[in-house]
Design a protein around this motif. Structure first.
Motif, PDB file in Angstrom:
ATOM      1  N   GLY A   1       2.031  -5.550   1.839  1.00  0.00           N
ATOM      2  CA  GLY A   1       2.959  -4.805   1.094  1.00  0.00           C
ATOM      3  C   GLY A   1       2.774  -3.312   1.710  1.00  0.00           C
ATOM      4  N   ASP A   2       1.462  -2.851   2.161  1.00  0.00           N
ATOM      5  CA  ASP A   2       1.284  -1.595   2.201  1.00  0.00           C
ATOM      6  C   ASP A   2       1.983  -1.143   3.585  1.00  0.00           C
ATOM      7  OD1 ASP A   2      -0.269  -1.229   0.232  1.00  0.00           O
ATOM      8  OD2 ASP A   2      -2.163  -1.409   1.286  1.00  0.00           O
ATOM      9  N   VAL A   3       2.231   0.139   3.571  1.00  0.00           N
ATOM     10  CA  VAL A   3       3.208   0.783   4.939  1.00  0.00           C
ATOM     11  C   VAL A   3       2.111   1.689   5.173  1.00  0.00           C
ATOM     12  CG1 VAL A   3       5.085   1.981   5.644  1.00  0.00           C
ATOM     13  CG2 VAL A   3       5.417   0.390   3.856  1.00  0.00           C
ATOM     14  N   VAL A   4       1.449   1.482   6.164  1.00  0.00           N
ATOM     15  CA  VAL A   4       0.379   2.267   6.672  1.00  0.00           C
ATOM     16  C   VAL A   4       0.272   2.646   8.217  1.00  0.00           C
ATOM     17  CG1 VAL A   4      -1.189   1.298   4.668  1.00  0.00           C
ATOM     18  CG2 VAL A   4      -0.939   0.334   6.717  1.00  0.00           C
ATOM     19  N   THR A   5      -0.472   3.603   8.556  1.00  0.00           N
ATOM     20  CA  THR A   5      -1.150   3.726   9.930  1.00  0.00           C
ATOM     21  C   THR A   5      -2.816   3.466   9.934  1.00  0.00           C
ATOM     22  OG1 THR A   5       0.553   5.396  10.301  1.00  0.00           O
ATOM     23  CG2 THR A   5      -1.303   5.206  11.770  1.00  0.00           C
ATOM     24  N   VAL A   6      -3.029   2.703  10.765  1.00  0.00           N
ATOM     25  CA  VAL A   6      -4.353   2.385  10.838  1.00  0.00           C
ATOM     26  C   VAL A   6      -4.586   2.647  12.386  1.00  0.00           C
ATOM     27  CG1 VAL A   6      -4.559   0.618   9.160  1.00  0.00           C
ATOM     28  CG2 VAL A   6      -4.091  -0.336  11.358  1.00  0.00           C
ATOM     29  N   VAL A   7      -6.289   2.640  12.613  1.00  0.00           N
ATOM     30  CA  VAL A   7      -6.683   2.936  14.018  1.00  0.00           C
ATOM     31  C   VAL A   7      -7.779   2.136  14.072  1.00  0.00           C
ATOM     32  CG1 VAL A   7      -8.023   4.497  15.429  1.00  0.00           C
ATOM     33  CG2 VAL A   7      -5.966   5.380  14.035  1.00  0.00           C
ATOM     34  N   GLY A   8      -7.727   1.291  15.351  1.00  0.00           N
ATOM     35  CA  GLY A   8      -8.882   0.555  15.808  1.00  0.00           C
ATOM     36  C   GLY A   8      -9.056   0.223  17.082  1.00  0.00           C
ATOM     37  N   HIS A   9     -10.012  -0.687  17.674  1.00  0.00           N
ATOM     38  CA  HIS A   9     -10.047  -1.018  19.107  1.00  0.00           C
ATOM     39  C   HIS A   9      -9.410  -2.310  19.156  1.00  0.00           C
ATOM     40  CE1 HIS A   9     -12.551   2.468  19.133  1.00  0.00           C
ATOM     41  NE2 HIS A   9     -12.488   2.395  20.436  1.00  0.00           N
ATOM     42  N   VAL A  10      -8.897  -2.547  20.391  1.00  0.00           N
ATOM     43  CA  VAL A  10      -8.180  -3.881  20.453  1.00  0.00           C
ATOM     44  C   VAL A  10      -9.329  -4.955  21.101  1.00  0.00           C
ATOM     45  CG1 VAL A  10      -6.807  -5.082  22.252  1.00  0.00           C
ATOM     46  CG2 VAL A  10      -6.044  -2.767  21.494  1.00  0.00           C
ATOM     47  N   LEU A  11      -9.535  -5.838  20.139  1.00  0.00           N
ATOM     48  CA  LEU A  11     -10.559  -6.759  20.447  1.00  0.00           C
ATOM     49  C   LEU A  11     -10.027  -7.797  21.556  1.00  0.00           C
ATOM     50  CD1 LEU A  11     -13.257  -8.033  19.360  1.00  0.00           C
ATOM     51  CD2 LEU A  11     -12.247  -9.077  17.685  1.00  0.00           C
ATOM     52  N   ARG A  12      -8.811  -8.375  21.311  1.00  0.00           N
ATOM     53  CA  ARG A  12      -8.261  -9.096  22.135  1.00  0.00           C
ATOM     54  C   ARG A  12      -6.812  -8.939  22.399  1.00  0.00           C
ATOM     55  NH1 ARG A  12     -11.391 -12.690  19.227  1.00  0.00           N
ATOM     56  NH2 ARG A  12      -9.773 -13.266  17.857  1.00  0.00           N
ATOM     57  N   ILE A  13      -6.287  -9.469  23.444  1.00  0.00           N
ATOM     58  CA  ILE A  13      -4.707  -9.084  23.625  1.00  0.00           C
ATOM     59  C   ILE A  13      -4.053 -10.265  24.617  1.00  0.00           C
ATOM     60  CG2 ILE A  13      -4.890  -7.212  25.223  1.00  0.00           C
ATOM     61  CD1 ILE A  13      -2.601  -6.170  23.785  1.00  0.00           C
TER      62      ILE A  13
END
Length: 820
Positions: free
Chosen positions: A184-196
């Motif tokens: 339910g959190d409305v957030v912005t996060v940052v990460g690296h694409v592991l798989r797509i």
């Protein structure tokens, strides 16, 4: 087929092995994915031998050595030597962010998108310079299609775009790690694409699935579009904004906003805006276009604020404030930019307010209407009660201002039942005794009729030779009754005319109008109030406006900077406080019993529902459907009336009059009963969906009961309300002070909730300014008064740009706020 299935299992085994290897490297913290080993079991359990997760069953309760043994055992069961779980060197950012081996296996049942390096950025061509008034369609990256979308946000020009206020800013230095996310959190996060990967579906429409990872864990992403998989690549750093959801016990994002973060970007000092959107318009598009607008106007933004004012207030230049408002270098830079733009709006508003007041007082000479002590005492002696101290102070102020030749322009605000009408009646009596007529305009026919009866009852206590002749004129007044009223008004026989919008129609001609009262003035546009005032001949009439909605000082200055404000903050003695309770939906039957008990005792009740039509998004009850349900299944033995905003005005008045006269035991209604209806016999106010209303609105509803001598109760029903929402509503239990509730509303929900909706007529031309910022508001008021004292019409050469900006600001306000 068997070979394909076996390959899929081997792929899943390799993926799980890589994640267990990462868990080992992290020091056995059960945080390799959000949800820990249970999440891994949900994802990979069907593809590996059951003994693997049996070995990991109690992983979350084990200490570090126990977790090490469990991982070793799981590795053996995956037919891999224990040492394969020992982490290798952490790979580079482009290799998958801390996993070994560097390239993870493909997602099952997926068309794998080749892990290729990000495209090289194209060389940027210089941005074409543009003026603030240019249409945004010609701004690079917009075009006709996006221009139409921006217009839905009221953005048509480059200047509009630069003043598009972000809903918030995300500070990348303060982002939450993935392992700390909650459903339910409305957030912005940052990460690296592991798989797509691009995933086919049964419908033939492909979607994108991805896994993004940071130093604390991973999260699964789904986009219902294949194009993201073609634009975003494995190993790239990405910012994701959206609501955290859950699927089979694992936290996920579905269709989040995303933005690629270029290599070398210093996230520790990056603050990005989050804008309001409309369907088809995306954050990354708006951000890119705003950046282009900033570049296109660089060095061309003229600062209209006089340099002397800017220096005195310690404000940064406008050309510096606008870019920093959108993409600040630091929190301090953002604060400086917002302070400058907030001051600008308050300053323009206060300049207009002060000028309006000056013009109103200069357009015609006011009429002196002195009231000596004998006249005042004569009026007060006829009252069946004594005025409160607050009423006496307000009346003394009115009479003192009416005695001068400068036209009075004053607001009286007071809580429900504080006695504003009797103070207005005393002032009208003073005007009549000085040979002038008075007019009282109310927003609804029933409220006008209520004022008419109150004044008639009051003045019937006076001797015939001192009794003002009071008449009523509304849209429902029959032609045969209307003609004598209009004739008597024009001949000066009618001393006080009470009515609705009918008072400002052309056939209404006063012989000598000198005093104007506008009740619940936020229901009228600026033009409507001006037309009533224009009914006076050759003088500027004294004007008194009233509101039963208590207004905090900052909002009063903003809305009524052209008015002086008096506050009646004291209720007459002897009024029994209304008992208020917030209850859960499962206590509804108990509330119904309270209604039955009140009716059995000879009293009446209101039941308020938020909406007229069904709405899945608000889950608020329809008054129409609720009336039918209550009448047929809950109160079949009672008579229930129905009142909602889609009824014609005359029908609404007829229903309210019938309720007042006792035809109905219970009135089921929407917020149309918020103002105006006075039913002394009503003792119960039951409000469904109370969390949908502002505190001031709830307080207004509550004020509809407790008007008689019997004890009254207000019941607030709130289903599935958040903790913050419940804390807000609980304020209703703790206080009957409308000013306390109004200030809380202003701080929690903004000015719209003080008056219920944009229908209030207060469509404020404020984009940046927060109405709780009293300090900046008062500084702007002081600066405006000082500037106009030196240059009343802004004719000095150095004020030319300010004058143009002021005209633009107030033309926008007039277009938005005048309902006439």
């Amino acid at each position: 087929m068997a070979a394909t299935a076996e390959t899929g299992k081997r792929t899943k085994r390799d993926e799980l092995l890589a994640l267990l290897r990462e868990e080992w490297r992290r020091g056995f913290d059960n945080g390799v994915v959000t949800g820990g080993m249970r999440a891994l079991q949900a994802e990979y359990g069907p593809f590996v031998p059951p003994e693997v997760f049996a070995a990991l069953r109690h992983y979350s309760t084990l200490d570090a050595s126990g977790r090490k043994r469990a991982l070793t055992l799981a590795g053996q069961m995956l037919s891999a030597p224990p040492q394969t779980l020992t982490p290798g060197p952490s790979p580079s950012r482009g290799e998958g962010r801390g996993l070994h081996p560097a390239t993870p296996p493909p997602l099952s049942h997926a068309t794998e998108i080749e892990a290729k390096p990000p495209p090289k950025p194209k060389p940027q061509t210089p941005v074409k310079p543009m003026a603030l008034g240019d249409e945004i369609m010609y701004l690079r990256g917009v075009g006709p299609k996006n221009a139409a979308l921006f217009e839905k946000l009221n953005v048509r020009t480059v200047g509009d775009l630069l003043y598009l206020v972000p809903r918030r800013h995300d500070d990348f230095s303060q982002l939450r790690p993935l392992s700390h996310l909650n459903y339910g959190d409305v957030v912005t996060v940052v990460g690296h694409v592991l798989r797509i990967a691009e995933i086919p579906t049964a419908t033939g429409k492909a979607r994108t699935q991805a896994v993004v990872m940071d130093d604390t864990g991973t999260i699964n992403i789904t986009w219902f579009s294949p194009y993201v998989a073609r634009q975003l690549h494995q190993g790239e750093q990405v910012a994701l904004s959206g609501t955290v959801e859950e699927f089979r016990g694992v936290l996920t994002f579905t269709n989040p906003e995303w933005e690629r973060i270029e290599p070398g970007t210093d996230l520790g000092s990056r603050i990005i805006p989050v804008y309001p959107l409309t369907d088809g318009l995306y954050q990354k598009t708006v951000r890119a276009v705003v950046r282009t607008a900033i570049a296109a106007t660089a060095g061309q933004i003229a600062d209209w604020l006089p340099e002397s004012v800017r220096q005195a207030q310690g404000l940064i230049p406008l050309g510096e404030a606008l870019p920093q408002f959108h993409f600040p270098d630091s929190p301090a830079s953002y604060h400086q930019a917002r302070t400058r733009l907030t001051f600008d709006e308050y300053f323009l508003m206060q300049l207009g307010m002060v000028q309006r007041k000056q013009a109103w007082q200069a357009e015609a000479k006011g009429a002196a209407m002195p009231a000596d002590g004998a006249m005042r005492d004569e009026f007060l002696s006829r009252l069946p009660f004594a005025l409160t101290g607050a009423q006496q102070r307000t009346l003394d102020t009115l009479l003192a201002e009416m005695a001068g030749e400068t036209a009075m322009s004053r607001l009286i605000q007071g809580d429900v039942g504080s006695g504003k009408t009797v103070v207005a009646a005393a002032a009208m009596y003073a005007a009549v005794r000085n040979g002038y007529q008075a007019a009282l305009m109310a927003p609804t026919e029933i409220l006008a009729e209520q004022h008419f009866r109150t004044l008639k009852r009051l003045f019937d206590q006076f001797p015939a030779e001192q009794r003002p002749y009071v008449e009523l004129l509304t849209g429902s007044t029959r032609v045969t009754q209307r003609r004598p009223v209009l004739d008597g008004l024009q001949k000066g026989v009618v001393a006080i005319l009470v009515g609705t919008h009918a008072l400002i129609e052309d056939p209404v001609v006063f012989a000598n109008l000198g005093f104007v009262v506008v009740d619940e003035q936020h229901r009228f546009g600026v033009g409507q109030r001006a037309r009533l005032r224009a009914k006076a001949r050759n003088i500027a009439p004294h004007m008194l406006v009233m509101t039963a909605t208590p207004i905090p000082r900052s909002l009063a200055l903003t809305l009524h900077g052209d008015l002086d404000v008096s506050t009646i903050d004291e209720l007459p003695p002897g009024r029994t406080p209304i008992e208020t309770h917030v209850i859960q939906g499962d206590e509804r039957e108990r509330a119904y019993d309270t209604v039955r008990d009140a009716v059995a005792a000879g009293n009446q009740a209101f039941i308020i529902c938020p909406l007229v039509e069904e709405s899945e998004t608000l889950e608020a009850k329809s008054a129409v459907a609720e009336h039918k349900r209550l009448q047929e299944t809950v109160f079949p033995e009672l008579s229930l009336g129905l009142l909602h905003g889609k009824m014609p005005p005359r029908t609404k008045d007829r229903v309210m009059s019938a309720f007042r006269d006792g035809t109905y035991h219970v009135l089921v209604a929407t917020s149309v009963v918020e103002v105006g209806i006075d039913v002394p016999n009503a003792t119960v106010m039951l409000i469904e969906g109370a969390d949908r209303f502002g505190l001031s609105q709830l307080h207004q509803f509550r004020g509809r009961v407790g008007r008689g001598s019997d004890a009254s109760i207000c019941l607030l029903i709130a289903d599935d309300v958040s903790r913050t929402g419940r804390e807000r509503i609980m304020l209703m239990e703790s206080t009957n002070d409308g000013f306390v509730l109004a200030q809380a509303d202003l701080e929690m929900r903004g000015p719209g909730d003080l008056f219920g909706t944009a229908q209030s007529g207060y469509d404020l031309p404020l984009r940046v300014a927060a109405l709780g910022d009293t300090r900046t508001l008062e500084q702007a008021r002081f600066a405006a008064e000082a500037l106009l004292a030196a240059d009343p019409h802004l004719m000095h050469a150095e004020h030319t740009a300010l004058r143009d900006r002021l005209d633009h600001f107030w033309s926008r306000e007039a277009g938005a706020g005048d309902k006439s």
